[in-house]
Design a protein around this motif. Structure first.
Motif, PDB file in Angstrom:
ATOM      1  N   ARG A  55      73.008  10.321  21.391  1.00 24.27           N
ATOM      2  CA  ARG A  55      71.744   9.698  21.007  1.00 24.27           C
ATOM      3  C   ARG A  55      70.852  10.687  20.265  1.00 24.27           C
ATOM      4  O   ARG A  55      71.014  11.885  20.374  1.00 24.27           O
ATOM      5  CB  ARG A  55      70.945   9.247  22.241  1.00 24.27           C
ATOM      6  CG  ARG A  55      71.589   8.247  23.136  1.00 24.27           C
ATOM      7  CD  ARG A  55      71.160   6.834  22.802  1.00 24.27           C
ATOM      8  NE  ARG A  55      71.551   5.877  23.816  1.00 24.27           N
ATOM      9  CZ  ARG A  55      72.763   5.415  24.004  1.00 24.27           C
ATOM     10  NH1 ARG A  55      73.748   5.830  23.263  1.00 24.27           N
ATOM     11  NH2 ARG A  55      73.022   4.527  24.934  1.00 24.27           N
ATOM     12  N   SER A  56      69.881  10.131  19.578  1.00 29.85           N
ATOM     13  CA  SER A  56      68.751  10.928  19.087  1.00 29.85           C
ATOM     14  C   SER A  56      67.485  10.136  19.381  1.00 29.85           C
ATOM     15  O   SER A  56      67.531   8.915  19.568  1.00 29.85           O
ATOM     16  CB  SER A  56      68.873  11.236  17.592  1.00 29.85           C
ATOM     17  OG  SER A  56      68.742  10.067  16.810  1.00 29.85           O
ATOM     18  N   TYR A  57      66.388  10.845  19.451  1.00 28.75           N
ATOM     19  CA  TYR A  57      65.105  10.239  19.799  1.00 28.75           C
ATOM     20  C   TYR A  57      64.000  10.805  18.926  1.00 28.75           C
ATOM     21  O   TYR A  57      64.004  12.001  18.628  1.00 28.75           O
ATOM     22  CB  TYR A  57      64.728  10.546  21.261  1.00 28.75           C
ATOM     23  CG  TYR A  57      65.760  10.148  22.260  1.00 28.75           C
ATOM     24  CD1 TYR A  57      65.767   8.875  22.802  1.00 28.75           C
ATOM     25  CD2 TYR A  57      66.747  11.036  22.677  1.00 28.75           C
ATOM     26  CE1 TYR A  57      66.724   8.492  23.729  1.00 28.75           C
ATOM     27  CE2 TYR A  57      67.703  10.670  23.598  1.00 28.75           C
ATOM     28  CZ  TYR A  57      67.689   9.404  24.128  1.00 28.75           C
ATOM     29  OH  TYR A  57      68.637   9.024  25.040  1.00 28.75           O
ATOM     30  N   VAL A  58      63.067   9.973  18.557  1.00 31.61           N
ATOM     31  CA  VAL A  58      61.803  10.404  17.969  1.00 31.61           C
ATOM     32  C   VAL A  58      60.713   9.807  18.842  1.00 31.61           C
ATOM     33  O   VAL A  58      60.727   8.609  19.120  1.00 31.61           O
ATOM     34  CB  VAL A  58      61.620   9.921  16.509  1.00 31.61           C
ATOM     35  CG1 VAL A  58      60.191  10.108  16.040  1.00 31.61           C
ATOM     36  CG2 VAL A  58      62.566  10.654  15.582  1.00 31.61           C
ATOM     37  N   THR A  59      59.806  10.659  19.304  1.00 31.73           N
ATOM     38  CA  THR A  59      58.662  10.167  20.055  1.00 31.73           C
ATOM     39  C   THR A  59      57.392  10.561  19.318  1.00 31.73           C
ATOM     40  O   THR A  59      57.370  11.559  18.599  1.00 31.73           O
ATOM     41  CB  THR A  59      58.616  10.744  21.484  1.00 31.73           C
ATOM     42  OG1 THR A  59      58.491  12.167  21.414  1.00 31.73           O
ATOM     43  CG2 THR A  59      59.872  10.366  22.265  1.00 31.73           C
ATOM     44  N   ALA A  60      56.370   9.755  19.496  1.00 29.28           N
ATOM     45  CA  ALA A  60      55.069  10.030  18.887  1.00 29.28           C
ATOM     46  C   ALA A  60      53.990   9.534  19.834  1.00 29.28           C
ATOM     47  O   ALA A  60      54.098   8.433  20.379  1.00 29.28           O
ATOM     48  CB  ALA A  60      54.951   9.352  17.531  1.00 29.28           C
ATOM     49  N   SER A  61      52.982  10.329  20.006  1.00 31.92           N
ATOM     50  CA  SER A  61      51.880   9.991  20.897  1.00 31.92           C
ATOM     51  C   SER A  61      50.851   9.123  20.176  1.00 31.92           C
ATOM     52  O   SER A  61      50.632   9.293  18.976  1.00 31.92           O
ATOM     53  CB  SER A  61      51.207  11.288  21.364  1.00 31.92           C
ATOM     54  OG  SER A  61      49.974  11.025  22.004  1.00 31.92           O
ATOM     55  N   PRO A  62      50.172   8.231  20.898  1.00 37.78           N
ATOM     56  CA  PRO A  62      49.073   7.486  20.274  1.00 37.78           C
ATOM     57  C   PRO A  62      47.785   8.309  20.205  1.00 37.78           C
ATOM     58  O   PRO A  62      46.843   7.911  19.529  1.00 37.78           O
ATOM     59  CB  PRO A  62      48.906   6.283  21.196  1.00 37.78           C
ATOM     60  CG  PRO A  62      49.399   6.741  22.518  1.00 37.78           C
ATOM     61  CD  PRO A  62      50.486   7.735  22.236  1.00 37.78           C
ATOM     62  N   LEU A  63      47.749   9.459  20.876  1.00 38.88           N
ATOM     63  CA  LEU A  63      46.518  10.247  20.951  1.00 38.88           C
ATOM     64  C   LEU A  63      46.542  11.538  20.147  1.00 38.88           C
ATOM     65  O   LEU A  63      45.533  11.930  19.573  1.00 38.88           O
ATOM     66  CB  LEU A  63      46.201  10.581  22.414  1.00 38.88           C
ATOM     67  CG  LEU A  63      45.939   9.393  23.326  1.00 38.88           C
ATOM     68  CD1 LEU A  63      45.810   9.846  24.771  1.00 38.88           C
ATOM     69  CD2 LEU A  63      44.699   8.645  22.870  1.00 38.88           C
ATOM     70  N   ASP A  64      47.656  12.233  20.167  1.00 40.47           N
ATOM     71  CA  ASP A  64      47.744  13.563  19.564  1.00 40.47           C
ATOM     72  C   ASP A  64      48.940  13.662  18.630  1.00 40.47           C
ATOM     73  O   ASP A  64      49.901  12.917  18.768  1.00 40.47           O
ATOM     74  CB  ASP A  64      47.908  14.627  20.661  1.00 40.47           C
ATOM     75  CG  ASP A  64      46.785  14.611  21.659  1.00 40.47           C
ATOM     76  OD1 ASP A  64      45.632  14.742  21.231  1.00 40.47           O
ATOM     77  OD2 ASP A  64      47.060  14.454  22.869  1.00 40.47           O
ATOM     78  N   GLU A  65      48.886  14.617  17.724  1.00 41.46           N
ATOM     79  CA  GLU A  65      50.041  14.902  16.864  1.00 41.46           C
ATOM     80  C   GLU A  65      51.031  15.731  17.672  1.00 41.46           C
ATOM     81  O   GLU A  65      51.249  16.911  17.402  1.00 41.46           O
ATOM     82  CB  GLU A  65      49.594  15.634  15.608  1.00 41.46           C
ATOM     83  CG  GLU A  65      48.797  14.769  14.668  1.00 41.46           C
ATOM     84  CD  GLU A  65      48.381  15.501  13.406  1.00 41.46           C
ATOM     85  OE1 GLU A  65      48.077  16.711  13.476  1.00 41.46           O
ATOM     86  OE2 GLU A  65      48.371  14.854  12.350  1.00 41.46           O
ATOM     87  N   ALA A  66      51.614  15.108  18.667  1.00 48.94           N
ATOM     88  CA  ALA A  66      52.482  15.798  19.613  1.00 48.94           C
ATOM     89  C   ALA A  66      53.751  14.987  19.820  1.00 48.94           C
ATOM     90  O   ALA A  66      53.974  14.414  20.882  1.00 48.94           O
ATOM     91  CB  ALA A  66      51.758  16.020  20.939  1.00 48.94           C
ATOM     92  N   GLY A  67      54.573  14.900  18.782  1.00 44.59           N
ATOM     93  CA  GLY A  67      55.817  14.164  18.871  1.00 44.59           C
ATOM     94  C   GLY A  67      56.991  15.082  19.113  1.00 44.59           C
ATOM     95  O   GLY A  67      56.851  16.304  19.163  1.00 44.59           O
ATOM     96  N   GLN A  68      58.144  14.472  19.268  1.00 43.44           N
ATOM     97  CA  GLN A  68      59.374  15.228  19.455  1.00 43.44           C
ATOM     98  C   GLN A  68      60.528  14.544  18.742  1.00 43.44           C
ATOM     99  O   GLN A  68      60.551  13.319  18.609  1.00 43.44           O
ATOM    100  CB  GLN A  68      59.735  15.349  20.933  1.00 43.44           C
ATOM    101  CG  GLN A  68      58.823  16.209  21.733  1.00 43.44           C
ATOM    102  CD  GLN A  68      59.348  16.390  23.159  1.00 43.44           C
ATOM    103  OE1 GLN A  68      60.174  15.620  23.648  1.00 43.44           O
ATOM    104  NE2 GLN A  68      58.869  17.421  23.819  1.00 43.44           N
ATOM    105  N   PHE A  69      61.476  15.364  18.314  1.00 46.61           N
ATOM    106  CA  PHE A  69      62.770  14.890  17.837  1.00 46.61           C
ATOM    107  C   PHE A  69      63.809  15.548  18.730  1.00 46.61           C
ATOM    108  O   PHE A  69      63.762  16.766  18.946  1.00 46.61           O
ATOM    109  CB  PHE A  69      63.016  15.279  16.382  1.00 46.61           C
ATOM    110  CG  PHE A  69      64.433  15.009  15.953  1.00 46.61           C
ATOM    111  CD1 PHE A  69      64.833  13.727  15.629  1.00 46.61           C
ATOM    112  CD2 PHE A  69      65.370  16.026  15.920  1.00 46.61           C
ATOM    113  CE1 PHE A  69      66.148  13.454  15.270  1.00 46.61           C
ATOM    114  CE2 PHE A  69      66.684  15.772  15.560  1.00 46.61           C
ATOM    115  CZ  PHE A  69      67.074  14.482  15.229  1.00 46.61           C
TER     116      PHE A  69
END
Length: 171
Positions: A55-69
């Motif tokens: 798998r791969s994942y992209v996450t993104a927060s609704p509050l901060d520029e704090a995502g992950q790949f």
């Protein structure tokens, strides 16, 4: 049976309201989120038979520029070098070439369908409602997200990943 867990990831500077987020989400779906129809799954599981879980994942927060790949795979420890090489090759190819028009259309349709199916799950719906209340958003956010996904062009996915992801920074 002995198992090994491969993972590689990077923090990315993105919020879920960033104009690049729809392209990141759909691109990631094509790269590795679609369980049996992604590039990583087709290569590592289908072609090379090295893992059942890729798998791969992209996450993104609704509050901060704090995502992950993140990318991950479970494999036999003896296959770890092959898994790592195959995953990095597919990521490099994805970043270099982006998605074809047909691949993008299939990913857009499948990803939007998955969003709609998830909203049919009570716990997902409750979580989306709670997040919306917390950040002051309505379900118009999801309608806007789906509309933005519908307008994506192949170059948008490549540009979004170029903006936030540098494979040299994967940990």
């Amino acid at each position: 049976k002995a198992n090994a867990y491969y993972t590689a990831g990077q923090n990315v500077k993105v919020k879920d309201t960033d104009p690049a987020y729809p392209a990141l989400a759909v691109g990631n779906y094509a790269l590795g989120q679609a369980p049996l129809a992604s590039r990583l799954s087709n290569r590592v599981r289908g072609k090379e038979g090295l893992s059942y879980t890729v798998r791969s994942y992209v996450t993104a927060s609704p509050l901060d520029e704090a995502g992950q790949f993140n990318m991950m795979a479970i494999t036999n420890p003896a296959n770890m070098p092959k898994v790592e090489a195959a995953m990095m090759e597919e990521l490099q190819k994805f970043l270099k070439d982006g998605l074809s028009g047909d691949e993008l259309e299939q990913a857009k349709n499948a990803y939007v369908q998955s969003l709609r199916v998830m909203r049919g799950n009570d716990s997902v719906l409750a979580s989306q409602l709670a997040t919306g209340l917390y950040v002051g958003r309505t379900f118009a956010y999801y309608a806007d997200l789906e509309a933005a996904i519908g307008k994506l062009q192949p170059g948008d996915v490549k540009a979004a990943f170029d903006k936030v992801l540098d494979p040299k920074n994967l940990v």
